[in-house]
Design a protein around this motif. Sequence first.
Motif, PDB file in Angstrom:
ATOM      1  N   ARG A   1       0.837  -1.206   0.000  1.00 17.73           N
ATOM      2  CA  ARG A   1       0.000   0.000   0.000  1.00 17.73           C
ATOM      3  C   ARG A   1       0.873   1.258   0.000  1.00 17.73           C
ATOM      4  NH1 ARG A   1      -5.258  -0.028   1.059  1.00 17.73           N
ATOM      5  NH2 ARG A   1      -5.076  -2.083   2.032  1.00 17.73           N
TER       6      ARG A   1
ATOM      7  N   PHE B   1      -2.622  -2.773  -7.508  1.00 13.38           N
ATOM      8  CA  PHE B   1      -3.751  -1.845  -7.307  1.00 13.38           C
ATOM      9  C   PHE B   1      -5.074  -2.593  -7.245  1.00 13.38           C
ATOM     10  CE2 PHE B   1      -0.611   1.203  -9.000  1.00 13.38           C
ATOM     11  CZ  PHE B   1      -0.695   2.165  -8.009  1.00 13.38           C
TER      12      PHE B   1
ATOM     13  N   LEU C   1      -5.160  -4.473  -3.854  1.00 12.66           N
ATOM     14  CA  LEU C   1      -5.382  -3.609  -2.694  1.00 12.66           C
ATOM     15  C   LEU C   1      -6.851  -3.195  -2.605  1.00 12.66           C
ATOM     16  CD1 LEU C   1      -2.226  -1.295  -2.858  1.00 12.66           C
ATOM     17  CD2 LEU C   1      -2.766  -2.919  -1.021  1.00 12.66           C
ATOM     18  N   HIS C   2      -7.487  -2.996  -3.755  1.00 11.06           N
ATOM     19  CA  HIS C   2      -8.886  -2.566  -3.738  1.00 11.06           C
ATOM     20  C   HIS C   2      -9.862  -3.703  -3.474  1.00 11.06           C
ATOM     21  CE1 HIS C   2      -8.842   1.660  -4.319  1.00 11.06           C
ATOM     22  NE2 HIS C   2      -7.988   1.595  -5.319  1.00 11.06           N
TER      23      HIS C   2
ATOM     24  N   VAL D   1      -5.640   4.160  -2.697  1.00 13.89           N
ATOM     25  CA  VAL D   1      -5.392   3.036  -1.791  1.00 13.89           C
ATOM     26  C   VAL D   1      -5.086   3.510  -0.373  1.00 13.89           C
ATOM     27  CG1 VAL D   1      -4.516   1.651  -3.714  1.00 13.89           C
ATOM     28  CG2 VAL D   1      -2.881   2.807  -2.200  1.00 13.89           C
TER      29      VAL D   1
ATOM     30  N   GLY E   1     -11.704   5.700  -3.308  1.00 12.84           N
ATOM     31  CA  GLY E   1     -11.544   4.268  -3.053  1.00 12.84           C
ATOM     32  C   GLY E   1     -12.701   3.428  -3.598  1.00 12.84           C
TER      33      GLY E   1
ATOM     34  N   ARG F   1     -12.635   0.548  -6.653  1.00 15.94           N
ATOM     35  CA  ARG F   1     -12.987  -0.856  -6.368  1.00 15.94           C
ATOM     36  C   ARG F   1     -14.118  -1.315  -7.296  1.00 15.94           C
ATOM     37  NH1 ARG F   1     -15.666  -0.755  -1.437  1.00 15.94           N
ATOM     38  NH2 ARG F   1     -17.450  -0.560  -2.809  1.00 15.94           N
TER      39      ARG F   1
END
Lengths: 201, 201
Positions: A108, A173, A176-177, B118, B125, B129
Motif C-alpha cells: 500500500r 492496485f 489492494l482494492h 489506496v 476508493g 474498487r
Amino acid sequence: MTNPPRPNGVRHGARGQARREEIVRAAMEVIAERGYRGASLAAVAEKVGLTQQGLLHYFPSKEDLLIAVLTMRDEWDSGERVIGEEPMTIAQAVGVVEANAHRSAIVRTFSALLGESVTEDHPAGPYFRDRYRLVRRDMAITLRRRWGDRLPSGLTPEEAAPLLVAIMDGLQFQWLHEPEGVDMPASFRAFLRLIDPEAIA
Amino acid sequence: MTNPPRPNGVRHGARGQARREEIVRAAMEVIAERGYRGASLAAVAEKVGLTQQGLLHYFPSKEDLLIAVLTMRDEWDSGERVIGEEPMTIAQAVGVVEANAHRSAIVRTFSALLGESVTEDHPAGPYFRDRYRLVRRDMAITLRRRWGDRLPSGLTPEEAAPLLVAIMDGLQFQWLHEPEGVDMPASFRAFLRLIDPEAIA
C-alpha cells in the motif's frame, strides 16, 4: 568473566540504528494512511514517541525520511541482491509477488507513492524513473537468460520486460482494492504461462 | 422575425454546463500537479477566475468535484459505451491506449488518483474498487466473444482479464516517468500477441 563494556558510541550507534528503523516503519504507516504529501513529520514523531525536533535528529528532512522508506522497501524486495547489479530469477520474481500478497501494508505504501510520484516535482519522481529503467533492463536480462533472444511466445526479452513490470504494479492496485477478488500470485503465474505455456505449472 | 428570448433559466443552464466543464478540467490540472489530497478548491477557483464561494455554487464540495473528474474521464474513455453495460472490443481497447499516449495530462490525473485511492478512507476508493470489478467482468466478456472459453495461450478469459487491466494501468506509470523509454501502444500490442500470436500484426 564478563564482556568488557562496549564504548558508548557503539551502543548509541546500535540503538540509533534500531530507532531509525522504527521511525522508517512508522513513516511507512503514515504514508499508507495519508500519502506522502499528506504525511506530516509530527504524525511520524507521535507514532514513535518522539518530538518533531527529536525526529529531525535522525532524519533532517521529510525527503530524507522518504528516501529511507524507499530504500528499506528495496532491501526487503531484493534480499541479498543489489538492484541494478544482479537481476532476479523468474523464481525470485514469483517469490516477491507471493511475499507481497502477505504484506499489504508495504504494498500500500509503495503503490500510494508510485501514484503520487507522477505529480509535479514529487521527490519520489526521480527514484521511480531510475528504478523503472533499471528493473526493465534487469528483467530483460532475466528473460534472456531463461529463454534466449526469443520467448516461446515470439516476443523479445526487451518487449516482454516492461510488461512483466507493468503486471506486478498493476495487479497490486486491483488487489489492494479487492483482496478477495484478485489472487495476485495466481495472476502473476498466469502471465508467466502467457510467456511460456510449458514453463510454469 | 427574431427568435423569442430564451428564458433566463435555460441560458443559465447552457452557460452553467460549459462553466462546470471548465471547472472540471481545471480540477484535473490541479490534481495532476498536487494530487487530490494536495488539491485545494481555492487553487481550482483561481484557475477559472472564480472565488471559492463562486466555485461552491457549481460543486458544493471537493468530493463532488472529484466525482465529476472521474465521471468525465470515464466518458472520454468509453465514447458512446456505458461502462458495465456494453464491453469494449479489443480494437476499442487498443484505441483507448493509443488515445492515452496523446493525453498525458488526463493519464497523469488518473494515475495520481489511482495511487492515492489506496490510502485510508480516500473518497475515490469505492469508485476504483467498483470500477475494477466492472472492467474485469467486461474484459472477460470481450475476451470470450473474441476467443471463446480458452484463449490461444490456454488461459481462460477470467484469468486473462485482470492481466489486461493491470497492463494498461502499469504501463501508464512507466510511460509517465519516461515517455521516451516506453511505447505504450506498442507494448499493449505486444501483450495482445502473448494472448494470441496470430491476431495482431
